[in-house]
Scaffold this motif. Structure first.
Motif, short mmCIF file in Angstrom:
data_model
loop_
_atom_site.label_atom_id
_atom_site.label_comp_id
_atom_site.label_asym_id
_atom_site.label_seq_id
_atom_site.Cartn_x
_atom_site.Cartn_y
_atom_site.Cartn_z
N THR A 275 10.20 -8.48 6.65
CA THR A 275 8.66 -8.40 8.01
C THR A 275 7.24 -9.03 6.56
OG1 THR A 275 8.87 -6.01 6.36
CG2 THR A 275 9.68 -6.96 9.05
N SER A 276 6.93 -8.61 5.87
CA SER A 276 5.68 -8.33 4.46
C SER A 276 5.14 -10.12 4.80
CB SER A 276 6.28 -7.97 3.74
OG SER A 276 6.87 -8.28 2.50
N LEU A 277 3.75 -10.20 5.11
CA LEU A 277 4.02 -11.19 4.56
C LEU A 277 4.12 -12.44 2.89
CD1 LEU A 277 2.31 -13.89 5.78
CD2 LEU A 277 0.16 -12.56 4.74
N ARG A 278 4.15 -11.94 2.03
CA ARG A 278 5.00 -12.53 0.54
C ARG A 278 6.10 -12.43 0.86
NH1 ARG A 278 2.60 -10.36 -4.70
NH2 ARG A 278 0.37 -11.32 -3.54
N GLY A 279 7.09 -11.43 1.42
CA GLY A 279 8.14 -11.41 2.26
C GLY A 279 8.74 -12.67 2.88
N LYS A 280 7.89 -13.10 4.02
CA LYS A 280 8.15 -14.35 4.82
C LYS A 280 7.89 -15.95 4.08
CE LYS A 280 6.93 -11.82 9.05
NZ LYS A 280 5.80 -11.64 10.33
N ILE A 281 7.53 -15.82 3.23
CA ILE A 281 6.85 -17.01 2.69
C ILE A 281 8.17 -16.63 2.00
CG2 ILE A 281 5.91 -18.19 0.62
CD1 ILE A 281 2.90 -16.52 1.73
N TYR A 282 8.92 -15.74 1.18
CA TYR A 282 10.08 -15.80 0.47
C TYR A 282 11.07 -16.81 0.41
CZ TYR A 282 6.87 -13.69 -3.81
OH TYR A 282 5.94 -14.29 -4.43
N PHE A 283 10.98 -15.49 1.58
CA PHE A 283 12.64 -15.72 2.99
C PHE A 283 12.73 -17.53 3.44
CE2 PHE A 283 14.55 -15.89 7.13
CZ PHE A 283 15.53 -15.24 6.81
N GLY A 284 11.12 -17.64 3.55
CA GLY A 284 11.12 -19.50 3.85
C GLY A 284 11.13 -20.54 2.99
N ILE A 285 10.98 -19.84 2.11
CA ILE A 285 11.33 -21.07 0.44
C ILE A 285 12.79 -21.03 -0.12
CG2 ILE A 285 11.01 -21.36 -1.73
CD1 ILE A 285 7.78 -20.24 -1.10
N GLY A 286 13.23 -19.23 -0.11
CA GLY A 286 14.55 -19.40 -0.32
C GLY A 286 15.48 -20.31 1.00
N THR A 287 15.77 -19.65 1.73
CA THR A 287 16.69 -20.47 2.96
C THR A 287 16.08 -22.18 2.45
OG1 THR A 287 15.32 -18.75 4.52
CG2 THR A 287 16.97 -20.85 5.63
#
Length: 342
Positions: A275-287
């Motif tokens: 949900t956090s903006l930085r978390g979304k970026i990490y989520f996309g990179i990890g995926t």
């Protein structure tokens, strides 16, 4: 005395859940049209069956839990059915989208408490279930044709249960090329016809158009899709450069599978993702890293569904360690905060 600029404590947004879901449905129209044009009307039948199953399962659970049927108006079950139906090949048996729709709502969503409580993306959970249980039904797509490119009714043959010219997708064909060198593979049209690449590239552009619409309407943030697609391309290029004859080129990772569709319509799920903006970026990179790993060394040619589900596990931890600054605090408190000892 130094002054600290703080954000306001309240956020006002008049958009409702059903309005968001309607915008997502509108954004799916270009992709639906492209898939139907290249792969036949079986795509529309899959959508009807998966949506019917999803809405029926949602209504059944609401009835059992003595909840009002007005909950169906939020269109979340309809969106889940649409996203699942778009993942299934046009020639899949009629019971495949029905079973997937029931699984998505009963197991992927309502089992955890309903909308906002599911830890996994319901559509991807159902697709992974179907892929593991019925791999041939889910992974074999019809060869792309259009009504204008053929003089017969072959376009109408891409219906559930009917005979059609089927074959592996571009990613699956590359995976199963064996010991062929890259030059030999591209020259062998029996393995990968140019029409297949053109069809999937056109579908990817249609999903990109729908995703840009969602960004324009501020339904999703642009950072997550950009992080996912950029990482997919860069890491894919690095792996491809390591051995260009046996590893898929980066453009194949982007345009030949479900990468663009997942970037804008799956990873951006506000419930199962970060949900956090930085978390979304990490989520996309990890995926993206998991997709490359599965496509390169795993047994499934696409790997998006499994990558998303694995990252759903990590989403709470990402939110915990990427919490934004709370109103009234000078900086964000991330990770485990050590209490002062008296």
């Amino acid at each position: 005395m130094a002054w600290i600029q703080l954000s306001s404590p309240h956020a006002h947004n008049r958009i409702t859940t059903d309005q968001v879901m309607r915008q997502v449905l509108l954004a799916c129209i270009p992709g639906i049209l492209a898939l139907t044009w290249f792969f036949g009307p079986g795509i529309l039948i899959n959508l009807l069956l998966s949506c019917f199953a999803a809405l029926t399962a949602e209504a059944l659970v609401l009835w059992l839990r003595h909840r009002p049927m007005s909950v169906l108006k939020d269109n979340s079950a309809l969106v889940t059915g649409v996203l699942l139906g778009l993942c299934l090949p046009a020639t899949a048996a009629w019971w495949v989208p029905l079973l997937g729709g029931f699984f998505a709502l009963l197991v992927g969503k309502q089992l955890f408490g309903g909308l906002g409580q599911n830890p996994f993306n319901p559509a991807m959970a159902a697709y992974a279930f179907l892929l593991v249980s019925f791999p041939l039904q889910v992974s074999i797509w019809p060869q792309p044709v259009t009504p204008l490119s053929t003089g017969d009714a072959s376009w109408l043959h891409s219906l559930p249960g009917m005979d059609a010219m089927t074959g592996a997708t571009a990613l699956d064909a590359w995976r199963n090329k064996g010991l062929l060198m890259a030059e030999e593979f591209w020259q062998d049209e029996s393995r990968l016809a140019p029409e297949m690449l053109q069809a999937w590239a056109s579908v990817a552009l249609a999903w990109l158009l729908g995703g840009l619409y969602l960004i324009h309407r501020r339904i999703i943030n642009w950072q997550l899709p950009v992080a996912f697609l950029t990482t997919l391309f860069i890491v894919g290029a690095f792996v491809w450069g390591w051995d260009t004859s046996h590893y898929a080129p980066p453009w194949l990772h982007i345009g030949a599978g479900s990468a663009v569709f997942a970037a804008f319509f799956i990873l951006t799920d506000p419930v199962s993702g970060a949900t956090s903006l930085r978390g979304k970026i990490y989520f996309g990179i990890g995926t993206a890293l998991l997709v490359i790993a599965i496509r390169t060394w795993g047994i499934y040619p696409d790997g998006v569904a499994f990558s998303v589900l694995l990252m759903n596990f990590a989403a709470p931890a990402m939110d915990y360690y990427t919490r934004p600054r709370v109103y009234g605090q000078a900086r964000a408190q991330r990770g485990i905060r050590k209490e002062k000892q008296s």
